[in-house]
Motif scaffolding. Structure first.
Motif, PDB file in Angstrom:
ATOM      1  N   ALA A   2      -5.335  -9.225   2.097  1.00 55.62           N
ATOM      2  CA  ALA A   2      -5.547  -8.341   3.490  1.00 55.62           C
ATOM      3  C   ALA A   2      -4.292  -8.342   4.336  1.00 55.62           C
ATOM      4  O   ALA A   2      -3.931  -7.472   4.866  1.00 55.62           O
ATOM      5  CB  ALA A   2      -6.794  -8.682   4.244  1.00 55.62           C
ATOM      6  N   PRO A   3      -3.721  -9.578   4.518  1.00 55.26           N
ATOM      7  CA  PRO A   3      -2.321  -9.591   5.482  1.00 55.26           C
ATOM      8  C   PRO A   3      -1.253  -8.690   4.866  1.00 55.26           C
ATOM      9  O   PRO A   3      -0.806  -8.048   5.700  1.00 55.26           O
ATOM     10  CB  PRO A   3      -1.958 -10.980   5.555  1.00 55.26           C
ATOM     11  CG  PRO A   3      -3.240 -11.710   5.327  1.00 55.26           C
ATOM     12  CD  PRO A   3      -3.978 -10.995   4.283  1.00 55.26           C
ATOM     13  N   PHE A   4      -1.233  -8.708   3.664  1.00 60.90           N
ATOM     14  CA  PHE A   4      -0.060  -8.255   2.774  1.00 60.90           C
ATOM     15  C   PHE A   4      -0.336  -6.570   3.120  1.00 60.90           C
ATOM     16  O   PHE A   4       0.383  -5.646   3.521  1.00 60.90           O
ATOM     17  CB  PHE A   4      -0.048  -8.285   1.324  1.00 60.90           C
ATOM     18  CG  PHE A   4       0.826  -7.595   0.763  1.00 60.90           C
ATOM     19  CD1 PHE A   4       2.157  -7.326   0.792  1.00 60.90           C
ATOM     20  CD2 PHE A   4       0.306  -6.529  -0.426  1.00 60.90           C
ATOM     21  CE1 PHE A   4       2.974  -6.535   0.241  1.00 60.90           C
ATOM     22  CE2 PHE A   4       1.170  -5.625  -1.087  1.00 60.90           C
ATOM     23  CZ  PHE A   4       2.291  -5.644  -0.705  1.00 60.90           C
ATOM     24  N   LEU A   5      -1.633  -6.022   2.880  1.00 55.47           N
ATOM     25  CA  LEU A   5      -1.988  -4.590   3.085  1.00 55.47           C
ATOM     26  C   LEU A   5      -1.788  -4.284   4.648  1.00 55.47           C
ATOM     27  O   LEU A   5      -1.374  -3.046   4.819  1.00 55.47           O
ATOM     28  CB  LEU A   5      -3.391  -4.465   2.522  1.00 55.47           C
ATOM     29  CG  LEU A   5      -3.718  -4.847   1.017  1.00 55.47           C
ATOM     30  CD1 LEU A   5      -5.082  -4.648   0.867  1.00 55.47           C
ATOM     31  CD2 LEU A   5      -2.867  -3.804   0.135  1.00 55.47           C
ATOM     32  N   ASP A   6      -2.146  -5.188   5.426  1.00 48.86           N
ATOM     33  CA  ASP A   6      -2.054  -4.797   6.962  1.00 48.86           C
ATOM     34  C   ASP A   6      -0.399  -4.673   7.089  1.00 48.86           C
ATOM     35  O   ASP A   6      -0.137  -3.761   8.017  1.00 48.86           O
ATOM     36  CB  ASP A   6      -2.609  -5.798   7.781  1.00 48.86           C
ATOM     37  CG  ASP A   6      -4.124  -5.795   7.700  1.00 48.86           C
ATOM     38  OD1 ASP A   6      -4.827  -4.728   7.066  1.00 48.86           O
ATOM     39  OD2 ASP A   6      -4.687  -6.993   8.025  1.00 48.86           O
ATOM     40  N   CYS A   7       0.383  -5.415   6.581  1.00 48.61           N
ATOM     41  CA  CYS A   7       1.776  -5.057   6.437  1.00 48.61           C
ATOM     42  C   CYS A   7       2.378  -3.675   6.104  1.00 48.61           C
ATOM     43  O   CYS A   7       3.161  -3.191   6.698  1.00 48.61           O
ATOM     44  CB  CYS A   7       2.613  -6.360   5.771  1.00 48.61           C
ATOM     45  SG  CYS A   7       4.151  -6.273   6.075  1.00 48.61           S
ATOM     46  N   LEU A   8       1.526  -3.421   4.752  1.00 48.41           N
ATOM     47  CA  LEU A   8       2.075  -2.202   4.378  1.00 48.41           C
ATOM     48  C   LEU A   8       1.752  -1.129   5.375  1.00 48.41           C
ATOM     49  O   LEU A   8       2.337  -0.060   5.395  1.00 48.41           O
ATOM     50  CB  LEU A   8       1.376  -2.113   2.842  1.00 48.41           C
ATOM     51  CG  LEU A   8       2.054  -2.788   1.931  1.00 48.41           C
ATOM     52  CD1 LEU A   8       1.353  -2.385   0.561  1.00 48.41           C
ATOM     53  CD2 LEU A   8       3.533  -2.607   1.701  1.00 48.41           C
ATOM     54  N   ALA A   9       0.546  -1.090   5.737  1.00 48.67           N
ATOM     55  CA  ALA A   9      -0.113  -0.197   6.856  1.00 48.67           C
ATOM     56  C   ALA A   9       0.993   0.216   7.977  1.00 48.67           C
ATOM     57  O   ALA A   9       0.886   1.294   8.468  1.00 48.67           O
ATOM     58  CB  ALA A   9      -1.392  -0.435   7.236  1.00 48.67           C
ATOM     59  N   ARG A  10       1.825  -0.897   8.337  1.00 44.03           N
ATOM     60  CA  ARG A  10       2.697  -0.865   9.469  1.00 44.03           C
ATOM     61  C   ARG A  10       4.047  -0.142   9.174  1.00 44.03           C
ATOM     62  O   ARG A  10       4.635   0.222  10.049  1.00 44.03           O
ATOM     63  CB  ARG A  10       2.583  -2.184  10.215  1.00 44.03           C
ATOM     64  CG  ARG A  10       1.487  -2.759  10.906  1.00 44.03           C
ATOM     65  CD  ARG A  10       1.841  -3.769  11.588  1.00 44.03           C
ATOM     66  NE  ARG A  10       2.359  -5.190  10.964  1.00 44.03           N
ATOM     67  CZ  ARG A  10       1.479  -5.911  10.346  1.00 44.03           C
ATOM     68  NH1 ARG A  10       0.140  -5.778  10.589  1.00 44.03           N
ATOM     69  NH2 ARG A  10       2.261  -6.840   9.704  1.00 44.03           N
ATOM     70  N   GLU A  11       4.277   0.017   7.867  1.00 43.64           N
ATOM     71  CA  GLU A  11       5.216   0.557   7.359  1.00 43.64           C
ATOM     72  C   GLU A  11       5.159   2.201   7.004  1.00 43.64           C
ATOM     73  O   GLU A  11       4.324   2.587   7.152  1.00 43.64           O
ATOM     74  CB  GLU A  11       5.778  -0.017   5.865  1.00 43.64           C
ATOM     75  CG  GLU A  11       6.005  -1.580   6.005  1.00 43.64           C
ATOM     76  CD  GLU A  11       6.604  -2.150   4.608  1.00 43.64           C
ATOM     77  OE1 GLU A  11       6.947  -1.142   3.964  1.00 43.64           O
ATOM     78  OE2 GLU A  11       6.483  -3.252   4.371  1.00 43.64           O
ATOM     79  N   ASP A  12       6.523   2.727   7.026  1.00 40.92           N
ATOM     80  CA  ASP A  12       6.424   4.052   6.672  1.00 40.92           C
ATOM     81  C   ASP A  12       6.144   4.555   5.371  1.00 40.92           C
ATOM     82  O   ASP A  12       7.198   5.498   4.733  1.00 40.92           O
ATOM     83  CB  ASP A  12       7.767   4.552   7.497  1.00 40.92           C
ATOM     84  CG  ASP A  12       7.853   6.023   7.784  1.00 40.92           C
ATOM     85  OD1 ASP A  12       6.833   6.796   7.952  1.00 40.92           O
ATOM     86  OD2 ASP A  12       9.003   6.759   7.725  1.00 40.92           O
TER      87      ASP A  12
END
Length: 297
Positions: A2-12
């Motif tokens: 989940a933290p990795f997917l959250d990080c991706l969600a903040r990317e462009d």
């Protein structure tokens, strides 16, 4: 994860890209649960597990493109895990992609197949004929990605008697572009829009029978269903097949205009577009038929 997917969600990243990462990682977790009953722990992930997953997909007959996409998702996950200190070693160092044979161009529809698909679209029931016909024509005449079609708003379409334009606000990489709409696409869109008088400019262009937005899955299902009703069996037909058909037809009618095609398709690299210049299976067969070595007796 989940933290990795959250990080991706903040990317462009495009929404479709994010969904793809989530789907591919879930596939890996599902496989991992079948070989390791203990709960998955990213900090204990080992290189041999990734290699075993790769071998499993190869043995299962997955397409090289599918395997490599899923491996790319794992590489990105592991790079993130190392950057955050979750992983101490480089577990993806020996994770090699599957070789792909890219010596042929993508398959598109022939002219008779296009006509059959359009006939099926125009014969749709439940009041969906105008929508399905316009949907197929926009994809055939503008070469849009299915995600781009799903995101279209009424305001993105400009029509007049002699010209037209579709604006893609967020293409791949969140880049905007405009694609001209030819007379064929304009003729298909006008009756569809006329059936929805005075829609809000920000209203979704293609809607379901319940007047709700058509998600990517629904568009894919619509194209697949129309292809089945049109009895198209030579190649599997998806929404992306219509994009291939557009690209191949453009180069057939405009030889050598690769740069222009790249702009229409929203490709960042000409290498991506160049796949449409490779010989097809039919081209290779015709070349061999003409070969001076092809003689009897």
């Amino acid at each position: 994860m989940a933290p990795f997917l959250d990080c991706l969600a903040r990317e462009d990243l495009a929404p479709a890209t994010l969904r793809g990462y989530r789907y591919d990682l879930r596939h890996f977790l599902a496989w991992h649960a079948t070989v390791q009953p203990d709960a998955f722990a990213l900090d204990h992930l080992a290189a041999f597990e990734l290699i075993a997953y790769r071998q499993h997909m190869v043995a299962a007959g997955r397409r090289p493109a599918t395997i490599n996409r899923r491996l790319d998702a794992l590489r990105r996950l592991c790079r993130w895990a190392r950057s955050t200190g979750t992983l101490s070693g480089d577990v993806v160092h020996d994770l090699r992609p599957v070789r792909t044979a890219r010596n042929r161009q993508p398959a598109g529809l022939t002219d008779p197949e296009v006509h059959a698909l359009l006939r099926a679209a125009g014969a749709s029931t439940h009041g969906l004929a105008a929508r399905n016909y316009a949907l197929v024509q926009v994809m055939l005449q503008a070469g849009l990605r299915v995600g781009e079609v799903a995101a279209l708003r009424v305001a993105d379409i400009t029509l007049s008697d002699r010209s037209g334009m579709v604006r893609i606000r967020h293409g791949k990489g969140l880049k905007a572009r405009e694609v001209p709409l030819n007379a064929t696409a304009r003729r298909a869109l006008k009756p569809y829009l006329a059936a929805h008088p005075a829609p809000a400019k920000e209203a979704v262009l293609f809607v379901s029978g319940r007047d709700t937005a058509m998600p990517v899955r629904s568009i894919q299902a619509a194209i697949t269903g129309l292809a089945r009703r049109a009895r198209l069996t030579r190649i599997p037909v998806s929404a992306h097949t219509l994009r291939h058909t557009f690209a191949l037809g453009y180069l057939r009618d405009n030889p050598g205009k690769l740069l222009e095609l790249a702009g229409l398709l929203g490709h960042e690299s000409l290498d991506t577009t160049a796949v449409y210049t490779r010989p097809s299976r039919e081209d290779l067969a015709a070349d061999l038929e003409r070969s001076h070595l092809n003689v009897d007796g």
